[in-house]
Motif scaffolding. Structure first.
Motif, PDB file in Angstrom:
ATOM      1  N   PHE A 135       0.850  -1.268  -0.059  1.00 41.37           N
ATOM      2  CA  PHE A 135       0.055  -0.023   0.028  1.00 41.37           C
ATOM      3  C   PHE A 135       0.740   1.294  -0.020  1.00 41.37           C
ATOM      4  N   ILE A 136       2.049   1.342   0.951  1.00 46.51           N
ATOM      5  CA  ILE A 136       2.878   2.376   0.749  1.00 46.51           C
ATOM      6  C   ILE A 136       3.660   2.530  -0.396  1.00 46.51           C
ATOM      7  N   ILE A 137       3.922   1.481  -0.866  1.00 39.91           N
ATOM      8  CA  ILE A 137       4.689   1.297  -2.172  1.00 39.91           C
ATOM      9  C   ILE A 137       3.755   1.924  -3.305  1.00 39.91           C
ATOM     10  N   GLY A 138       2.599   1.519  -3.513  1.00 34.77           N
ATOM     11  CA  GLY A 138       1.624   1.968  -4.462  1.00 34.77           C
ATOM     12  C   GLY A 138       1.674   3.665  -4.340  1.00 34.77           C
ATOM     13  N   PHE A 139       1.383   4.093  -2.918  1.00 31.14           N
ATOM     14  CA  PHE A 139       1.155   5.482  -3.137  1.00 31.14           C
ATOM     15  C   PHE A 139       2.647   6.290  -3.221  1.00 31.14           C
ATOM     16  N   GLY A 140       3.613   5.541  -2.887  1.00 36.71           N
ATOM     17  CA  GLY A 140       4.962   6.149  -3.051  1.00 36.71           C
ATOM     18  C   GLY A 140       5.057   6.250  -4.528  1.00 36.71           C
ATOM     19  N   ALA A 141       4.775   5.048  -5.508  1.00 37.38           N
ATOM     20  CA  ALA A 141       4.958   5.288  -6.797  1.00 37.38           C
ATOM     21  C   ALA A 141       4.131   6.390  -7.422  1.00 37.38           C
ATOM     22  N   ILE A 142       2.819   6.634  -6.951  1.00 38.01           N
ATOM     23  CA  ILE A 142       1.961   7.730  -7.350  1.00 38.01           C
ATOM     24  C   ILE A 142       2.872   8.918  -7.163  1.00 38.01           C
ATOM     25  N   VAL A 143       3.439   9.279  -6.180  1.00 44.57           N
ATOM     26  CA  VAL A 143       4.330  10.592  -5.847  1.00 44.57           C
ATOM     27  C   VAL A 143       5.603  10.773  -6.651  1.00 44.57           C
ATOM     28  N   MET A 144       6.366   9.596  -6.521  1.00 45.90           N
ATOM     29  CA  MET A 144       7.743   9.630  -6.960  1.00 45.90           C
ATOM     30  C   MET A 144       7.945   8.994  -8.600  1.00 45.90           C
TER      31      MET A 144
END
Length: 553
Positions: A316-325
């Protein structure tokens, strides 16, 4: 556990709404430049696991060693191995891609998979270990006539294994073409050959240790990625979500449900398949016979649930991290502004963003290692269904020697390996989204109802279990063929007769009703024997008196 959905650059994740985190439409991955870092790390993993296989081969002398590692795996080790079976590269790439595309809605996979584990903990784990020896058919057929139940169990197992294996093989080919720059058929042959080596020589011992090593590598890699993402936001999830809402094209809607599965019946059916399918997957159920007793079986579910839950929080954190980065970095986009390799590459691109080329190579190698570990477990489940359920029990009526059963297992492993490679190459250009969804639907509609009713309902009879099980199996296959994933996407008809994402809500009901109806109407002498055996079965399932004890190695 899960095939790898690698979409083409323009494909949207939502096109595979009928698939599960373990499988999906891989599309046609574009061959990339050869990534030597990834290849070197993968070769190191293969060499290490081949040494483990050599060690395991010395310990694999009997059928019990081959199928269940002699029952000598501890609860903690087995928990990690189950987690390894479940945390496929698809969970890693697929769930993070779902979150990348749809935000909060991507969690439907994680929640569905995780909720299946308490069912296994409280209803299945102890009873499975006390009643069974090598396969889940040992449990289902404990008080019934062996031939019809074993024939059904072997059919259910082989359907699940076949579709899962094809999906994994196609996933492997597309993933390796994308990450390593190898040709598709070479990747499929490498996976098939290594899978056969692990299972043929090392059996369950080698497969278990490959799973454990892979689980540790994947947990370490995902933990590092999540740590680096949160570090960018001073460990404030709120700041991460605020930034994601700011940069995502769907804005605030990514923080609410409804983007992914739109009608309630599909959502319920989808959830049922994920939850109850987990409790009917033969390669997962088989792992409960690798521990010495019921206490260790419960412990292994506790540890598996812990690691799987932790891993899904990371995705979940990785998915949102990918949205941002990733979505804001033109380096990861093609000329048309789409993500290179499609949305399923979001986690891989994030690995590059937070850890450079070396970490990208590590994550790529772990993704390939993941497929290897899962196909080894699947092959072992398929081989045991043929050799133990069909050959030893149905054809030889329980009089087969351990040596002959082991020989049939190894022959089946070679056949399954060759068939998996050939089908993997044949299905290269097919939309295989339906395959793993079908595997989960069959597990939930056929294997789970028979297992559940045979253990917990006194009135269940041989006829009821066999007929109801086959009804669940056939209805799940029929409804999947009539759904959009096959009827429209594969056969190219205009409209699908079956309108929902998953057949599980209906086919599981057919399975349960079939078992009940054909049991209560069964007035035969065999039915009286079946019902009379319930007391003895209950005593053994609850107390473990008479259960096969595992080895102490």
């Amino acid at each position: 556990m899960k095939s790898q959905r690698i979409f083409t650059a323009g494909a949207l994740f939502t096109a595979s709404a009928s698939s599960f985190a373990a499988g999906g439409d891989l599309g046609q991955a574009v061959k990339q430049a050869t990534n030597w870092t990834a290849i070197c790390m993968f070769i190191a993993f293969v060499i290490a696991t081949l040494f483990i296989t050599k060690w395991a081969a010395k310990k694999t002398r009997s059928a019990a060693d081959f199928y269940t590692a002699g029952g000598g795996i501890t609860g903690f080790q087995n928990g990690l191995a189950i987690a390894g079976d479940f945390m496929s590269a698809a969970s890693f790439l697929g769930i993070s891609a779902a979150v990348y595309s749809n935000g909060y809605d991507g969690l439907i996979y994680s929640i569905g998979f995780l909720v299946g584990w308490p069912i296994i903990t409280f209803l299945m784990a102890e009873r499975l270990r006390n009643l069974g020896r090598f396969t889940f058919a040992d449990v289902a057929a404990y008080r019934f006539k062996q031939t019809p139940i074993r024939a059904f169990a072997a059919s259910g197992t082989l359907v699940v294994v076949a579709f899962y294996l094809i999906a994994q093989m196609v996933g492997a080919g597309q993933l390796i073409k994308l990450l390593f720059g190898l040709e598709y058929w070479i990747a499929v042959v490498i996976v098939g050959a290594l899978m056969m080596v692990y299972v043929l020589f090392g059996g369950m011992t080698a497969t278990t240790w490959v799973q454990i090593i892979k689980a540790c590598l994947l947990l370490a890699g995902a933990s590092f990625m999540a740590f680096m993402v949160l570090w960018q936001f001073h460990f404030s999830p709120e700041a991460l979500f605020a930034k994601a809402v700011d940069v995502h094209e769907k804005k605030a809607s990514i923080m609410g449900p409804g983007n992914f599965i739109k009608d309630p019946i599909s959502a319920i059916s989808f959830g049922i398949a994920l939850m109850f399918g987990t409790a009917g997957l033969p390669h997962i159920l088989m792992r409960f016979f690798t521990v010495p007793n019921a206490k260790e079986a419960r412990k292994s579910v506790f540890w598996a649930t812990t690691w799987i839950g932790y891993f899904y929080i990371l995705t979940f954190i990785i998915g949102f991290g990918a949205i941002v980065m990733v979505s804001t970095n033109p380096m990861f986009k093609d000329a048309g502004g789409k993500l290179l390799g499609g949305t399923n590459m979001a986690a891989v691109h994030l690995a590059s963003a937070v850890g450079g080329n070396v970490f990208l190579g590590f994550i790529s190698a772990v993704a390939f290692a993941t497929i290897l570990a899962v196909v080894a477990g699947l092959t072992l489940a398929g081989a045991s269904a043929v050799s133990h359920d069909l050959y030893a029990t149905v054809f030889k009526k329980g009089r087969a020697s351990s040596a002959s059963e082991l020989r049939v297992s190894r022959m089946t492993t070679i056949v399954l390996g060759i068939v998996a490679v050939v089908l993997g190459i044949v299905f290269e250009k097919q939309n295989i989204a339906f395959m793993v969804s079908l595997a989960f639907a069959v597990a939930a509609s056929a294997n789970f109802p028979v297992l559940f009713m045979s253990v917990l309902w006194r009135g269940c009879t041989t006829r009821g279990a066999a007929v109801g099980g086959f009804l669940g199996l056939l209805s799940a296959v029929a409804m999947t063929i009539l759904s959009k994933a096959v009827w429209v996407d594969v056969f190219h008809y205009a409209n699908a007769p079956f309108p929902y994402a998953s057949p599980a809500l209906f086919s599981m009901a057919i399975g349960f009703i079939g078992i009940w109806l054909f049991s209560v109407t069964d007035k035969s002498a065999r039915a009286r024997v079946d019902k009379a055996g319930f007391e003895a079965q209950t005593v053994r399932s609850e107390t473990g008196i008479g259960a096969v004890e595992g080895a102490s190695h």
